[in-house]
Design an enzyme around this catalytic site. Structure first.
Site, short mmCIF file in Angstrom:
data_model
loop_
_atom_site.label_atom_id
_atom_site.label_comp_id
_atom_site.label_asym_id
_atom_site.label_seq_id
_atom_site.Cartn_x
_atom_site.Cartn_y
_atom_site.Cartn_z
N LYS A 116 0.83 -1.21 0.00
CA LYS A 116 0.00 0.00 0.00
C LYS A 116 0.86 1.26 0.00
O LYS A 116 0.39 2.32 -0.40
CB LYS A 116 -0.96 -0.01 1.20
CG LYS A 116 -2.02 -1.06 1.00
CD LYS A 116 -3.16 -0.92 1.99
CE LYS A 116 -4.35 -1.74 1.51
NZ LYS A 116 -5.00 -2.56 2.49
N LYS A 205 -8.04 -11.84 -10.60
CA LYS A 205 -9.36 -11.91 -9.96
C LYS A 205 -10.13 -10.61 -10.21
O LYS A 205 -9.53 -9.55 -10.44
CB LYS A 205 -9.22 -12.19 -8.47
CG LYS A 205 -8.79 -11.00 -7.64
CD LYS A 205 -9.09 -11.27 -6.17
CE LYS A 205 -9.03 -9.98 -5.37
NZ LYS A 205 -10.10 -9.03 -5.65
N LYS A 208 -12.42 -4.53 -7.26
CA LYS A 208 -13.14 -3.28 -7.39
C LYS A 208 -12.24 -2.14 -7.85
O LYS A 208 -12.69 -1.19 -8.46
CB LYS A 208 -13.88 -2.93 -6.11
CG LYS A 208 -13.03 -2.76 -4.88
CD LYS A 208 -13.92 -2.39 -3.72
CE LYS A 208 -13.41 -2.52 -2.31
NZ LYS A 208 -12.10 -2.96 -1.97
P1 ATP Z 1 -9.30 -4.03 -4.03
O1 ATP Z 1 -9.16 -4.03 -5.52
O2 ATP Z 1 -9.45 -2.67 -3.44
O3 ATP Z 1 -8.29 -4.90 -3.31
P2 ATP Z 1 -11.23 -6.16 -3.92
O4 ATP Z 1 -12.26 -6.17 -4.98
O5 ATP Z 1 -10.07 -7.08 -4.06
O6 ATP Z 1 -10.74 -4.68 -3.75
P3 ATP Z 1 -11.28 -6.41 -1.09
O7 ATP Z 1 -11.90 -5.30 -0.31
O8 ATP Z 1 -9.81 -6.49 -1.21
O9 ATP Z 1 -11.94 -6.40 -2.56
O10 ATP Z 1 -11.81 -7.81 -0.55
C1 ATP Z 1 -12.84 -7.95 0.40
C2 ATP Z 1 -13.12 -9.43 0.54
O11 ATP Z 1 -13.66 -9.93 -0.68
C3 ATP Z 1 -11.90 -10.30 0.82
O12 ATP Z 1 -12.26 -11.30 1.73
C4 ATP Z 1 -11.56 -10.90 -0.53
O13 ATP Z 1 -10.93 -12.17 -0.38
C5 ATP Z 1 -12.93 -11.05 -1.17
N1 ATP Z 1 -12.87 -10.93 -2.63
C6 ATP Z 1 -12.42 -9.87 -3.30
N2 ATP Z 1 -12.49 -10.08 -4.62
C7 ATP Z 1 -13.02 -11.32 -4.80
C8 ATP Z 1 -13.34 -12.12 -5.96
N3 ATP Z 1 -13.10 -11.66 -7.17
N4 ATP Z 1 -13.87 -13.35 -5.77
C9 ATP Z 1 -14.09 -13.81 -4.53
N5 ATP Z 1 -13.82 -13.12 -3.40
C10 ATP Z 1 -13.28 -11.88 -3.52
MG MG Z 2 -8.29 -6.94 -2.65
#
Ligand code: ATP
Ligand code: MG
Length: 338
Positions: A116, A205, A208
């Protein structure tokens, strides 16, 4: 009595990866364990949110996330507790105390901190210190199971280290050391956990923070828009459907989404589509399934009122303050602060 604890940040809207991978999974686990002798704590980590930017209004996002859990099938009962972290001041207080037993060295080694902070000229202290706040979030409630993604495993280890160090220092087991990662993963069935892939770049994956709109389906997308996004998903040139995440991640992701969206075992979906040469047919089916899933979800969501969520918070925050203050006091006594 064991406690399961989980938090979901409210910094921005969520996508179907969150829905299929986290929300529906946690709803199922909560329904199972809260009726089987466990306490299940869902907290909104709003103090963690402010270490980075919050898109939109925090209060509105908070209500929305709780509604997401409910619309994903979570059935609250007296063993399910919803609370906002900042409404339980003991989190900040225990964080400070734990800061005094954590070391600069161990926090500097946290991969999340390094990532980060990468390329930034200034990094706020919150980004450095949030693993300690996370330890406080867990230890205040004697939480034993803390389902987290892989990116948080290291912080869970830190929590275990801090609790062990604390207990050792005072010669008694004041803090409950949470389960080891391996046990967490087994108990929470995280190994069956799914990773929904990015629709345009399926080797990654769905995330967001990926800017391309067509790479992800947000829970607020209209079913029509979701349909279009699935139809424009990246596939491959093998021209034969096979479940092979490594060589055919786009197609495999569609099969995975189809299975989860229709609540069908993945093997059945694979058996049905295996060998199909017309990718368009598969896409049409998945697009329809996702549209139906979103439509159902959004209809349920629309029926959940703010009052319902607020009354969950009211009850949950009384409970959380009671439990957390009791633990905090034991810690304060150990340090001679009380
Ligand atoms: P960022 O891009 O900001 O990291 P993100 O979409 O990866 O956002 P997080 O806030 O990092 O989302 O993740 C929140 C929760 O959702 C975590 O437990 C993570 O493992 C799960 N998660 C995130 N993306 C996925 C996905 N594509 N499929 C399944 N679980 C997910
Ligand atoms: Mg994430």
């Amino acid at each position: 009595m064991k406690t399961i604890l989980t938090g979901l940040r409210v910094n921005s809207d969520l996508h179907i990866g969150h829905y299929l991978g986290v929300l529906t999974h946690m709803a199922k686990l909560s329904n199972k364990y809260s009726t089987d002798g466990y306490e299940v704590n869902f907290f909104i980590p709003d103090l963690h949110s402010i270490i980075s930017e919050v898109e939109g209004d925090m209060a509105a996002n908070t209500l929305r996330n709780v509604k997401y859990y409910l619309a994903a099938g979570l059935q609250p009962n007296e063993h399910v507790h919803f609370y906002r972290q900042s409404r339980v001041p003991a989190h900040s207080e225990l964080c400070w105390i734990l800061n005094c037993i954590a070391t600069m060295g161990e926090l500097s080694r946290m991969t999340q901190f390094k990532e980060k902070g990468k390329g930034k000229t200034t990094v706020n202290v919150g980004i450095f210190d949030y693993p300690v706040l996370m330890a406080a979030d867990i230890l205040l409630y004697d939480a034993y199971y803390v389902p987290v993604g892989e990116d948080q495993f290291q912080h869970l280890e830190l929590t275990r280290d801090l609790a062990t160090r604390f207990n050792h220092r005072f010669g008694k087991d004041i803090l409950t050391v949470p389960a080891q990662t391996k046990e967490q993963v087994q108990f929470m069935e995280i190994s069956n956990g799914v990773r929904i892939r990015d629709l345009l770049n399926p080797e990654k994956k769905m995330s967001k923070s990926t800017p391309a709109e067509n790479s992800k389906i947000m829970l607020s997308d209209t079913p029509e828009l979701a349909r279009k996004k699935i139809m424009s998903a990246t596939t491959d040139s093998f021209a034969k459907v096979r479940y092979d995440m490594f060589n055919q991640p786009g197609i495999s992701n569609l099969l995975q989404i189809e299975a989860l969206a229709t609540n069908t075992p993945l093997d059945d979906v694979i058996a049905k589509w295996n060998g199909e040469t017309r990718y368009g047919e598969l896409k049409k089916k998945v697009a329809e399934s996702v549209a139906v899933m979103l439509d159902n979800f959004q209809k349920k969501l629309a029926n959940i009122t703010d009052e319902e969520v607020n009354s969950l918070f009211e009850r949950g925050e009384v409970y959380a303050n009671q439990v957390a203050n009791r633990k905090l006091e034991e810690v304060q006594e150990a340090f001679g602060l009380r």
